[in-house]
Enzyme design. Structure first.
Site, PDB file in Angstrom:
ATOM      1  N   LYS A  88      59.949 -23.576   8.621  1.00 39.95           N
ATOM      2  CA  LYS A  88      58.383 -24.007   8.676  1.00 39.95           C
ATOM      3  C   LYS A  88      57.536 -23.259   9.683  1.00 39.95           C
ATOM      4  O   LYS A  88      56.549 -22.988   9.052  1.00 39.95           O
ATOM      5  CB  LYS A  88      58.767 -25.480   8.965  1.00 39.95           C
ATOM      6  N   GLY A 117      60.353 -37.869   3.390  1.00 42.11           N
ATOM      7  CA  GLY A 117      60.311 -39.230   2.513  1.00 42.11           C
ATOM      8  C   GLY A 117      59.751 -38.783   1.182  1.00 42.11           C
ATOM      9  O   GLY A 117      58.953 -37.905   0.807  1.00 42.11           O
ATOM     10  N   GLY A 166      70.586 -41.742   7.170  1.00 42.74           N
ATOM     11  CA  GLY A 166      70.383 -40.694   6.324  1.00 42.74           C
ATOM     12  C   GLY A 166      69.237 -39.960   6.700  1.00 42.74           C
ATOM     13  O   GLY A 166      68.815 -39.011   5.851  1.00 42.74           O
ATOM     14  N   VAL A 201      56.114 -27.925   4.471  1.00 43.24           N
ATOM     15  CA  VAL A 201      56.342 -27.855   5.894  1.00 43.24           C
ATOM     16  C   VAL A 201      56.267 -29.227   6.540  1.00 43.24           C
ATOM     17  O   VAL A 201      56.984 -29.447   7.427  1.00 43.24           O
ATOM     18  CB  VAL A 201      55.048 -27.128   6.535  1.00 43.24           C
ATOM     19  N   THR A 224      64.947 -37.022  -4.897  1.00 43.74           N
ATOM     20  CA  THR A 224      64.064 -37.861  -3.962  1.00 43.74           C
ATOM     21  C   THR A 224      62.573 -37.869  -4.411  1.00 43.74           C
ATOM     22  O   THR A 224      61.650 -38.609  -4.709  1.00 43.74           O
ATOM     23  CB  THR A 224      64.280 -38.055  -2.538  1.00 43.74           C
ATOM     24  N   VAL A 225      62.156 -36.468  -3.979  1.00 40.84           N
ATOM     25  CA  VAL A 225      60.828 -36.105  -4.086  1.00 40.84           C
ATOM     26  C   VAL A 225      60.349 -36.064  -5.558  1.00 40.84           C
ATOM     27  O   VAL A 225      59.053 -36.234  -6.098  1.00 40.84           O
ATOM     28  CB  VAL A 225      60.481 -34.663  -3.428  1.00 40.84           C
ATOM     29  N   GLU A 251      51.958 -27.107  -0.042  1.00 42.08           N
ATOM     30  CA  GLU A 251      51.684 -28.048   1.245  1.00 42.08           C
ATOM     31  C   GLU A 251      52.923 -28.741   1.482  1.00 42.08           C
ATOM     32  O   GLU A 251      53.488 -28.683   2.717  1.00 42.08           O
ATOM     33  CB  GLU A 251      50.799 -28.923   0.324  1.00 42.08           C
ATOM     34  N   GLU A 311      72.040 -34.897   7.705  1.00 44.57           N
ATOM     35  CA  GLU A 311      72.887 -34.456   6.837  1.00 44.57           C
ATOM     36  C   GLU A 311      74.331 -34.574   7.390  1.00 44.57           C
ATOM     37  O   GLU A 311      74.449 -34.793   8.517  1.00 44.57           O
ATOM     38  CB  GLU A 311      72.670 -32.977   6.197  1.00 44.57           C
ATOM     39  N   LYS A 336      60.712 -24.884   1.292  1.00 44.82           N
ATOM     40  CA  LYS A 336      60.278 -24.104   2.500  1.00 44.82           C
ATOM     41  C   LYS A 336      61.099 -22.804   2.757  1.00 44.82           C
ATOM     42  O   LYS A 336      60.735 -22.010   3.071  1.00 44.82           O
ATOM     43  CB  LYS A 336      60.380 -24.944   3.596  1.00 44.82           C
TER      44      LYS A 336
END
Length: 428
Positions: free
Chosen positions: A205, A302, A187, A132, A13-14, A129, A190, A105
């Protein structure tokens, strides 16, 4: 203009969001850094898999060492997750002079000091960045924005899943189990939600934030953790009646160089801005001796919000590369870690007790608080329509954790106290 070449570990996703932004915002990125940024190679598990974004097959690899050992790659962006194996890739990349941007993280909470020390040794950047709070630029703020201030407290909602669950319970009067199932279907949670709902994700975090904020090596084991799985619809209803919202808060505090870090369900006064942070959004409150209170709010997860933070770090690395100042802003720690004892940790508390419904019970309850010097802000006793026991709802004034624990121990030996249903910290 010689392009800066990037290796991307992970195309989930990321990772997909990173490719979208780097390729779609190339003109903007070049105007900021003075040269093209090119994704040279992408690590995937299966090269033949159908993907949400088109990446040419010659850029894909299933071998991470093709990226780590590639002398043409300047920066590695890690969005694959994992801990020990991923750590080995990053340490080797740093030893080869490659800069690192990560959203991991778990890795930074457990091995951050080792990775940063390795980066300093080799003059490399490690920026994280996105590890967290998704799209909220809180790490850069702590390192740079508060560089002239002394942070005394960091308090935040840093897990969107639990905030979504507690928001739905508050707004709809729903049960925890029902909302959890809904969050999984959407979603937001999990299939195994343990890391989120038991506070482990938030604890990692807060380990990162408190280490940066207090400039001391706070370990994950230093965080006192309690999740939301025991929060009931009854708790939410009582909190609302008393003028509070229940939120899973990470709280890091420093006083006279003594520190404490916790993650726990907390009753927050409705007038406090963080009480109105709902759904999957995150918010972090930072208190500085000079600046006072500041609040940072935004999407905590997201594809594009998180990828935005990743690419912002990538831009920072490239700018440092152009200026020849890589490895100078690592947020290294220099303070001795001094953890507060239970006698030094103080806050207000909310307690819900189920007790015998007869004369004299309330007096015995309040006497236990008086014995351990815990003063009370409010006490409400009422019958419970569902059974023969009465309920006593108590909010204390500021009291040490040690004193409250002694009161709770005293209740265990009282025959009139049938159960201590809930104990929550109170903020605001």
């Amino acid at each position: 203009m010689k392009p800066v070449k990037v290796g991307l570990l992970g195309l989930g996703t990321v990772g997909t969001g990173v490719v979208r932004i780097v390729e779609g915002h190339q003109e903007d990125l070049q105007s900021q850094v003075g040269s093209p940024i090119v994704i040279e190679k992408v690590l995937v598990q299966n090269k033949s898999k159908t993907r949400a974004i088109n990446v040419s097959s010659d850029k894909l690899t299933e071998d991470p060492w093709e990226i780590v050992n590639n002398p043409e790659i300047d920066v590695i962006v890690e969005v694959m997750g994992g801990i020990e194996t991923t750590k080995s890739y990053i340490l080797e990349a740093l030893s080869r002079g490659k800069h690192i941007v990560t959203a991991n993280k778990d890795l930074m909470a457990l091995h951050g000091p080792e990775i940063l020390a390795k980066a300093q040794q080799h003059g490399c950047d490690v920026l994280y960045e996105a590890s967290v709070a998704g799209g909220i630029p809180i790490i850069r703020t702590l390192i740079e924005g508060f560089s002239s201030d002394r942070i005394t407290k960091i308090m935040g909602i840093v897990n969107g899943t639990t905030n979504y669950i507690l928001t739905k319970m508050s707004q709809e009067g729903a049960d925890y189990a029902d909302v959890l199932k809904e969050a999984q279907a959407l979603g937001y949670a999990e299939a195994d939600p343990t890391s989120d709902v038991e506070g482990l994700d938030a604890a990692r975090k807060m380990t990162i934030l408190s280490t940066l904020g207090f400039r001391a090596n706070i370990a994950l084991d230093d965080v006192d953790v309690k999740g939301i799985s025991s929060v009931s619809r009854e708790d939410i209803a009582y909190a609302k009646r008393l003028g509070y919202e229940v939120k899973l808060l990470g709280i890091a505090e420093r006083q006279d160089d003594y520190m404490s870090v916790s993650v726990q369900p907390t009753m927050v006064k409705k007038t406090h801005p963080i009480a109105s942070v709902n759904g999957v959004f995150n918010a972090v409150y930072v208190y500085g001796e000079a600046v006072g209170e500041t609040m940072f709010y935004g999407p905590g997860a997201g594809e594009l919000p998180t990828a935005t933070s990743v690419v912002a770090d990538l831009v920072a690395v490239v700018k440092n590369l152009k200026l020849g100042v890589n490895g100078k802003q690592l947020g290294l720690t220099y303070k001795a870690k001094k953890l507060k004892t239970d006698e030094q940790i103080a806050s207000k508390y909310y307690l819900l007790l189920h007790v015998d419904d007869r004369a004299g019970v309330l007096a015995r309850i309040t006497q236990a608080f008086a014995e351990y010097e815990v003063s009370l802000e409010s006490v409400v006793q009422q019958p419970n329509p569902n059974h023969s026991e009465a309920e006593i709802i108590i909010i204390t004034h500021d009291a040490s954790k040690a004193s409250v624990n002694k009161v709770l121990a005293a209740f265990e030996s009282m025959d009139v106290v049938k159960s201590v249903k809930s104990v929550y910290r109170v903020e605001g």
